[in-house]
Design a protein around this motif. Structure first.
Motif, short mmCIF file in Angstrom:
data_model
loop_
_atom_site.label_atom_id
_atom_site.label_comp_id
_atom_site.label_asym_id
_atom_site.label_seq_id
_atom_site.Cartn_x
_atom_site.Cartn_y
_atom_site.Cartn_z
N UNK A 49 37.07 51.03 13.29
CA UNK A 49 36.44 49.73 13.57
C UNK A 49 36.49 49.39 15.07
N UNK A 50 37.69 49.47 15.65
CA UNK A 50 37.82 49.08 17.06
C UNK A 50 37.10 50.08 17.97
N UNK A 51 37.06 51.35 17.57
CA UNK A 51 36.37 52.37 18.36
C UNK A 51 34.86 52.12 18.35
N UNK A 52 34.34 51.80 17.16
CA UNK A 52 32.91 51.54 17.03
C UNK A 52 32.52 50.26 17.78
N UNK A 61 36.74 45.91 26.30
CA UNK A 61 37.67 47.06 26.42
C UNK A 61 39.13 46.64 26.30
N UNK A 62 39.46 45.46 26.82
CA UNK A 62 40.84 44.99 26.74
C UNK A 62 41.26 44.72 25.30
N UNK A 63 40.30 44.25 24.48
CA UNK A 63 40.59 44.02 23.05
C UNK A 63 40.90 45.34 22.36
N UNK A 64 40.12 46.38 22.72
CA UNK A 64 40.34 47.71 22.14
C UNK A 64 41.74 48.21 22.48
N UNK A 65 42.11 48.13 23.74
CA UNK A 65 43.42 48.62 24.17
C UNK A 65 44.56 47.86 23.50
N UNK A 66 44.39 46.55 23.42
CA UNK A 66 45.45 45.73 22.81
C UNK A 66 45.63 46.07 21.34
N UNK A 82 42.49 59.17 16.05
CA UNK A 82 41.63 59.00 17.22
C UNK A 82 40.47 59.99 17.18
N UNK A 83 40.74 61.20 16.72
CA UNK A 83 39.70 62.23 16.66
C UNK A 83 38.69 61.93 15.54
N UNK A 84 39.19 61.50 14.37
CA UNK A 84 38.26 61.18 13.28
C UNK A 84 37.42 59.95 13.62
N UNK A 85 38.02 58.99 14.32
CA UNK A 85 37.27 57.80 14.75
C UNK A 85 36.18 58.19 15.75
N UNK A 86 36.50 59.14 16.63
CA UNK A 86 35.52 59.60 17.61
C UNK A 86 34.33 60.25 16.92
N UNK A 87 34.61 61.06 15.89
CA UNK A 87 33.54 61.69 15.13
C UNK A 87 32.69 60.66 14.42
N UNK A 88 33.35 59.68 13.83
CA UNK A 88 32.66 58.59 13.12
C UNK A 88 31.72 57.84 14.07
#
Length: 389
Positions: A49-52, A61-66, A82-88
């Motif tokens: 969710x946060x990656x998308x 970007x700050x929300x993602x990092x937090x 992190x890898x599966x989220x990247x693929x998604x």
């Protein structure tokens, strides 16, 4: 991403209650036990969710990092997420680029499907609108059997809910529906399409009548493959009745001899469900005994266990201090192919060392005729063995 409280007839359980309308009321009497796999899946969904949202500029970007730093503190955290989220996200980006202009995209969308299913709602991982097309994408973190997108009732219900939710904005412009399932851990990505008319017709003629009976408690029980997703599996009387009756054809068998191929087919088909049912009964019986109930002829005993270190580092240090050579204590072995791929990432790993990887033909194994895998080719296997000599 939290899916929230479940409705009695939740979209995620639609495969079950559409086939066995009695299951929701039976399950309502049985407490739901949290599963570590479900908790891991929830955590992985949050990473997706946060990656998308970051990629599609739905958050800063700050929300993602937090949020990522918070998620990493979870005991179930794995860098693989992190890898599966990247693929998604890559797949969502591909879908977005397939539209002529930038589509409307939203994540973790709560949809109301009570028009078709009493008091029911769901939460879509990703909703994408563009032109005359709606795309519903669902992320699955499981490593078991690939989840099929074809006529998937959970996602079809999500799509119905999305049509209702966005009706004031898009009206009747949406005419084509695509539902997609991403299961990166087993490299499975499926999609299925239907028309808006077909989807709504299914909702009105198939879902609504069954859902109303199930909600009212008037649904007929029915046993089948969906039982493995039911909390009543192993203590359901109809399930027991149907499992035992599967071998009724053998009761009046007067022949003495060997099973024919046709009879073997009957046993194989019924047996796989019988084994699963037996294991479910064992699990339910253990729970009953642990709760203090009595089951004639059975008791709970302590199972086999293995010795473990209370402090491994201290123990190994003491062994070395006592004169035991370090080489006898430690083995130096490389990580497995799968471990390295998870650590580096599937795409980058393939680019770097793909030329050194091969997938040999698997051993022959029995499967049903409906299995989507190709039929085993013994000649190809023999040829490969000769070529490698």
């Amino acid at each position: 991403m939290s899916k929230g409280d479940h409705a009695l007839l939740s979209p995620s359980g639609a495969y079950k209650w559409l086939n066995c309308p009695a299951s929701p009321r039976l399950e309502a009497e049985i407490p739901e036990q949290p599963s570590p796999y479900a908790q891991e899946g929830t955590l992985a969904h949050s990473v997706c969710e946060i990656s998308a949202k970051k990629y599609f500029k739905k958050s800063r970007p700050s929300d993602y990092s937090r949020r990522l730093n918070t998620l990493k503190k979870d005991e179930l955290w794995s860098d693989e997420m992190l890898h599966t989220a990247e693929t998604y996200v890559d797949h969502l980006a591909e879908k977005a680029m397939s539209f002529e202009s930038e589509p409307y995209t939203a994540f973790e969308v709560r949809v109301d499907i009570s028009k078709y299913v009493p008091e029911a709602f769901g939460r879509c991982d990703c909703v994408m609108f563009g032109g005359n097309t709606l795309i519903i994408t669902d992320y699955k973190h499981g490593k078991g059997v690939p989840v099929s997108a074809k006529e998937n009732p959970q996602l079809m219900l999500y799509a119905l809910g999305a049509l209702e939710l966005y009706q004031p904005i898009f009206g009747d412009s949406i005419q084509h529906i695509a539902i997609c399932i991403d299961q990166p851990r087993i490299d499975s990505y499926e999609s299925w399409k239907c028309s808006r008319e077909e989807l709504v017709h299914w909702g009105k003629t198939v879902v609504k009548p069954v859902a109303e009976k199930a909600f009212a408690g008037d649904g007929e029980p029915n046993s089948g493959p969906w039982c493995r997703f039911c909390r009543a599996s192993g203590i359901c009387q109809r399930q027991a009745e149907q499992q035992i009756s599967a071998f009724d054809d053998f009761k009046d068998c007067k022949d003495v001899g060997l099973l024919s191929p046709d009879q073997m087919s009957v046993v194989l088909k019924a047996g796989q469900h019988l084994v699963a049912w037996f294991e479910a009964v064992k699990a339910q019986a253990l729970n009953k005994l642990l709760e203090g109930c009595s089951i004639p002829g059975y008791k709970v005993v302590e199972g086999r266990s293995l010795r473990v270190w209370t402090n491994q580092d201290a123990a190994l240090e003491k062994l070395q201090a006592s004169g035991i050579d370090r080489a006898l204590i430690y083995d130096t072995v490389p990580k497995t192919l799968s471990q390295l791929e998870k650590m580096i990432g599937k795409k980058q790993f393939g680019e770097m060392v793909g030329e050194f990887i091969m997938k040999p033909q698997g051993k022959p194994t029995l499967a049903t005729a409906e299995d989507t895998r190709k039929e085993y080719n013994s000649a190809a296997s023999d040829f490969k063995a000769v070529a490698q000599q």
